[in-house]
Each structure stands twice: as structure tokens, then as C-alpha cells.
Design a protein around this motif. Structure first.
Motif, PDB file in Angstrom:
ATOM      1  N   ASP A 249      -5.582   4.058 -11.799  1.00 40.28           N
ATOM      2  CA  ASP A 249      -5.377   3.011 -10.801  1.00 40.28           C
ATOM      3  C   ASP A 249      -4.849   3.679  -9.537  1.00 40.28           C
ATOM      4  O   ASP A 249      -4.182   4.722  -9.625  1.00 40.28           O
ATOM      5  CB  ASP A 249      -4.359   1.980 -11.331  1.00 40.28           C
ATOM      6  CG  ASP A 249      -4.172   0.815 -10.372  1.00 40.28           C
ATOM      7  OD1 ASP A 249      -4.900  -0.199 -10.518  1.00 40.28           O
ATOM      8  OD2 ASP A 249      -3.322   0.908  -9.454  1.00 40.28           O
ATOM      9  N   PRO A 250      -5.143   3.112  -8.356  1.00 36.70           N
ATOM     10  CA  PRO A 250      -4.656   3.744  -7.119  1.00 36.70           C
ATOM     11  C   PRO A 250      -3.141   3.960  -7.064  1.00 36.70           C
ATOM     12  O   PRO A 250      -2.664   4.829  -6.332  1.00 36.70           O
ATOM     13  CB  PRO A 250      -5.092   2.754  -6.027  1.00 36.70           C
ATOM     14  CG  PRO A 250      -6.261   2.032  -6.610  1.00 36.70           C
ATOM     15  CD  PRO A 250      -5.999   1.939  -8.077  1.00 36.70           C
ATOM     16  N   MET A 251      -2.367   3.186  -7.854  1.00 36.92           N
ATOM     17  CA  MET A 251      -0.906   3.313  -7.831  1.00 36.92           C
ATOM     18  C   MET A 251      -0.346   4.023  -9.063  1.00 36.92           C
ATOM     19  O   MET A 251       0.875   4.097  -9.231  1.00 36.92           O
ATOM     20  CB  MET A 251      -0.255   1.922  -7.731  1.00 36.92           C
ATOM     21  CG  MET A 251      -0.563   1.201  -6.431  1.00 36.92           C
ATOM     22  SD  MET A 251       0.067  -0.487  -6.412  1.00 36.92           S
ATOM     23  CE  MET A 251       1.821  -0.201  -6.171  1.00 36.92           C
TER      24      MET A 251
ATOM     25  N   ALA B   5      -6.865  -0.713  -1.726  1.00 35.29           N
ATOM     26  CA  ALA B   5      -7.250  -1.275  -3.019  1.00 35.29           C
ATOM     27  C   ALA B   5      -7.096  -2.791  -2.967  1.00 35.29           C
ATOM     28  O   ALA B   5      -6.339  -3.320  -2.140  1.00 35.29           O
ATOM     29  CB  ALA B   5      -6.362  -0.698  -4.119  1.00 35.29           C
TER      30      ALA B   5
ATOM     31  N   TYR C  30       0.803  -1.238   0.000  1.00 38.70           N
ATOM     32  CA  TYR C  30       0.000   0.000   0.000  1.00 38.70           C
ATOM     33  C   TYR C  30       0.831   1.280   0.000  1.00 38.70           C
ATOM     34  O   TYR C  30       0.274   2.368  -0.112  1.00 38.70           O
ATOM     35  CB  TYR C  30      -1.016   0.034   1.158  1.00 38.70           C
ATOM     36  CG  TYR C  30      -1.919  -1.167   1.158  1.00 38.70           C
ATOM     37  CD1 TYR C  30      -2.873  -1.349   0.150  1.00 38.70           C
ATOM     38  CD2 TYR C  30      -1.797  -2.160   2.133  1.00 38.70           C
ATOM     39  CE1 TYR C  30      -3.675  -2.474   0.119  1.00 38.70           C
ATOM     40  CE2 TYR C  30      -2.603  -3.290   2.097  1.00 38.70           C
ATOM     41  CZ  TYR C  30      -3.539  -3.440   1.092  1.00 38.70           C
ATOM     42  OH  TYR C  30      -4.331  -4.556   1.061  1.00 38.70           O
TER      43      TYR C  30
ATOM     44  N   GLN D 201      -1.771   8.626  -4.178  1.00 40.66           N
ATOM     45  CA  GLN D 201      -3.031   9.315  -3.877  1.00 40.66           C
ATOM     46  C   GLN D 201      -2.816  10.631  -3.128  1.00 40.66           C
ATOM     47  O   GLN D 201      -3.560  11.585  -3.332  1.00 40.66           O
ATOM     48  CB  GLN D 201      -3.974   8.373  -3.121  1.00 40.66           C
ATOM     49  CG  GLN D 201      -4.475   7.250  -4.034  1.00 40.66           C
ATOM     50  CD  GLN D 201      -5.506   6.338  -3.392  1.00 40.66           C
ATOM     51  OE1 GLN D 201      -5.549   6.174  -2.179  1.00 40.66           O
ATOM     52  NE2 GLN D 201      -6.329   5.733  -4.206  1.00 40.66           N
TER      53      GLN D 201
ATOM     54  N   GLN E 227       0.292   3.140  -3.281  1.00 45.27           N
ATOM     55  CA  GLN E 227      -1.046   3.738  -3.311  1.00 45.27           C
ATOM     56  C   GLN E 227      -1.087   5.002  -2.445  1.00 45.27           C
ATOM     57  O   GLN E 227      -1.636   6.026  -2.857  1.00 45.27           O
ATOM     58  CB  GLN E 227      -2.096   2.723  -2.817  1.00 45.27           C
ATOM     59  CG  GLN E 227      -3.513   3.283  -2.857  1.00 45.27           C
ATOM     60  CD  GLN E 227      -4.560   2.347  -2.244  1.00 45.27           C
ATOM     61  OE1 GLN E 227      -4.315   1.155  -2.064  1.00 45.27           O
ATOM     62  NE2 GLN E 227      -5.714   2.891  -1.921  1.00 45.27           N
TER      63      GLN E 227
END
Length: 316
Positions: A84-86, A295, A55, A62, A58
Motif C-alpha cells: 500500500d502507498p502508506m 492514492a 498524503y 514512498q 504516503q
């Protein structure tokens, strides 16, 4: 343990090249767009540690996305979207060969120079009689060169302009944007009970226009202090409570590693990796004031490939 991404090697539509940095994998698409994957790699003392932190990518991606959106009225930035979160996808810009470092407080590198007797940093004067972690009357802009290899080096405004690294006209704008971005970041941090101590910004040019590029105001590119207790700790000469990855460096030092020759990275147990992951999530929530939504981490590579490919198809 959840799936951490430490390496990527995708083949996206229109892909021209892949650049792998310490933490980010950057894909050039048709010489028009960049796909920046913020991996779960973690570095300290200029060394990438052997295990990824679930994470972490991410979290950083973010946080950067939130601050890019929150400062887009000050200066345009490279971000087009976050499929995408990353991952952030954005415009390719020609980067300036300097990083704009701005310091609100006498700490870190600035303090080490000050303690050694210097009263100038990058040609900018520092007043006598200051204490470590004390606030400057006005934030100092202390640029560095962007080294392809080795460490970035301090450089003055005059040297940047005389060496032709940035034109005087552009440099005046970079300073203006740097001060305004830092002011906005400071105000946002203050609402979260934090002090934005120092940070760095990178800028580039596209079609003759200056853009803010890369990440901003993340705990990897910035230093934060907790506001509560700051003055008491300053008066007593105590260390400030920091919101950064300093805890990872401290763990490495305590286990005999500072990136020096002959030293080995200590064993990273699952417990330690999980604790670092939790700290990064804590950082996210403290900086953004939002609850972190994990995610799906069961097959991160397949998720990223699908999300990015679908997004790139919308740009054609």
C-alpha cells in the motif's frame, strides 16, 4: 478535506502486537514480519500535533522505499514489499541500541555545540575556524543512543564498544555502511539540485546478518539544503534554504509554541493543513524527481486493511 490517517488499530492475520510511535504504527506478524504503517500524524518539538496531514504518510513511505531500493547493493535492508502507498512490510530484526548519525556540514546540533566552544562531538574532533553550515572535509559520524523515553544522547565509538552496545566487529561494519549510504544519498541528492546535509540510519540483525532498518533519506530523518545559492548564502552568513519540515516548526514558533510547559498547540486551520500537505508533496517531487501520484483517499483504512491482508497471505 481528504481522509488523513492519524490512528490505526487493525487486526491482521498472525498479529502478535502493535507498537504506536510518533508517526508510525508497527504491527508484529508471527514474530517474523513487521507491517509498518506510516500515518499522517505530524510531530514537532516532541509533540504530536492534533491534526493529520493528508498524503504525508504516503510521501514518507514512498521516499523511504525508493532509497531502500537504491541502496540495497550496499547493505541488505528489512523491506520485503510495499503493498500500500502508506505501508512497508519487512523482516523483523533485532535493532542495535544506537543510531548512526552522519553529518556532512556544521549545522543543527553540531553547530550549537561548536558555538558553545566545543571542538569535539561524540569523540570526533571538529576543526577551528568554521562557519555555520560549512562543509566538513570528511563527513563526521556522531552516533546517539536510542532512548526508549526522553531524548537520544550523544555517544562516542569507544563508549559504544566498551559498554557492549555493539561489538567492535559489527561497529566497524556499521561505520562502513553509514559512509557508503551517505555517499550514495549525497550523489542522488546532487542530481536533484540538493545537498544531503546530515541524516541518521538505524540497523538491526537477523540470523547473524546486519540489515538497514526503518526509513532512510526522508525529510523527517534527514536535512537537505538547496544547492543553488548555497555558497553565496554561506559567504553572507545567511540562513540556508532548507528542504525539511522546518517550515512547520517556524509556524509553531511564530504562533507561540515550542513544546514548553504551559504552551498550547495553535489552531490548525484547514488552509494550514492543506498548505503543509502541499509542501510534503513538493518535498517528494524535489527529492525523487518524480511526479507524486495521490492514492485514493476516500476510505484509507479499508484500503490499507485489504492490501496488507492480501500481501500477508502471499508470505505464508
Amino acid at each position: 478535506m481528504e481522509n488523513a490517517i492519524v490512528k490505526s488499530n487493525f487486526k491482521f492475520p498472525g498479529q502478535k502486537s502493535l507498537y504506536t510511535g510518533k508517526v508510525r504504527d508497527v504491527y508484529n506478524i508471527d514474530n517474523k514480519y513487521l507491517v509498518m504503517i506510516v500515518s499522517d500524524r505530524i510531530s514537532a518539538f516532541d509533540v504530536v500535533l492534533p491534526k493529520g496531514i493528508p498524503y504525508k504518510g504516503q510521501v514518507l513511505n514512498q521516499i523511504a522505499g525508493k532509497f531502500l531500493d537504491a541502496t540495497a547493493d550496499i547493505v541488505p535492508n528489512w523491506k520485503i514489499g510495499m503493498p500500500d502507498p502508506m505501508v512497508t512490510v519487512g523482516h523483523i530484526c533485532e535493532p542495535f541500541k544506537v543510531e548512526m548519525v552522519i553529518r556532512g556540514y556544521l549545522t543543527g546540533h553540531a553547530w550549537r555545540e561548536y558555538k558553545s566552544g566545543k571542538r569535539q562531538l561524540c569523540g570526533v574532533p571538529m576543526p577551528d575556524g568554521m562557519k555555520e553550515n560549512q562543509r566538513f572535509d570528511q563527513p563526521l559520524i556522531t552516533p546517539t543512543t536510542k532512548a526508549d523515553q526522553g531524548h537520544d544522547l550523544d555517544i562516542s565509538r569507544e563508549e559504544i564498544i566498551s559498554q557492549g552496545l555493539v561489538s567492535e566487529e559489527d561497529y566497524i561494519l556499521l561505520e562502513k555502511y553509514t559512509r557508503e549510504l551517505f555517499k550514495r544519498g549525497t550523489e542522488m541528492a546532487d542530481k536533484m539540485g540538493l545537498i544531503l546535509v546530515d541524516t541518521k540510519y538505524e540497523f538491526g540483525k537477523k540470523d547473524g546478518k546486519i540489515y538497514l532498518i526503518d526509513e532512510i533519506h526522508t525529510p523527517d530523518s534527514s536535512r537537505y539544503f538547496y544547492k543553488e545559492g548555497y555558497l553565496e548564502r554561506l559567504e553572507k552568513g545567511e540562513e540556508q534554504k532548507q528542504l525539511s519540515k522546518e517550515f512547520v516548526r517556524q509556524w509553531l514558533i511564530a504562533n507561540g509554541f515550542q513544546g514548553k510547559e504551559g504552551q498550547s498547540v495553535p489552531e490548525m486551520s484547514e488552509e494550514f493543513v492543506a498548505s503543509v500537505s502541499e509542501r510534503y508533496i513538493e518535498l517528494f517531487e524535489q527529492i525523487t524527481g518524480e511526479k507524486f501520484q495521490k492514492a485514493d483517499a476516500h476510505n484509507v483504512s479499508a484500503r490499507i486493511e485489504k492490501n496488507v491482508t492480501e500481501f500477508l497471505n502471499t508470505l505464508k
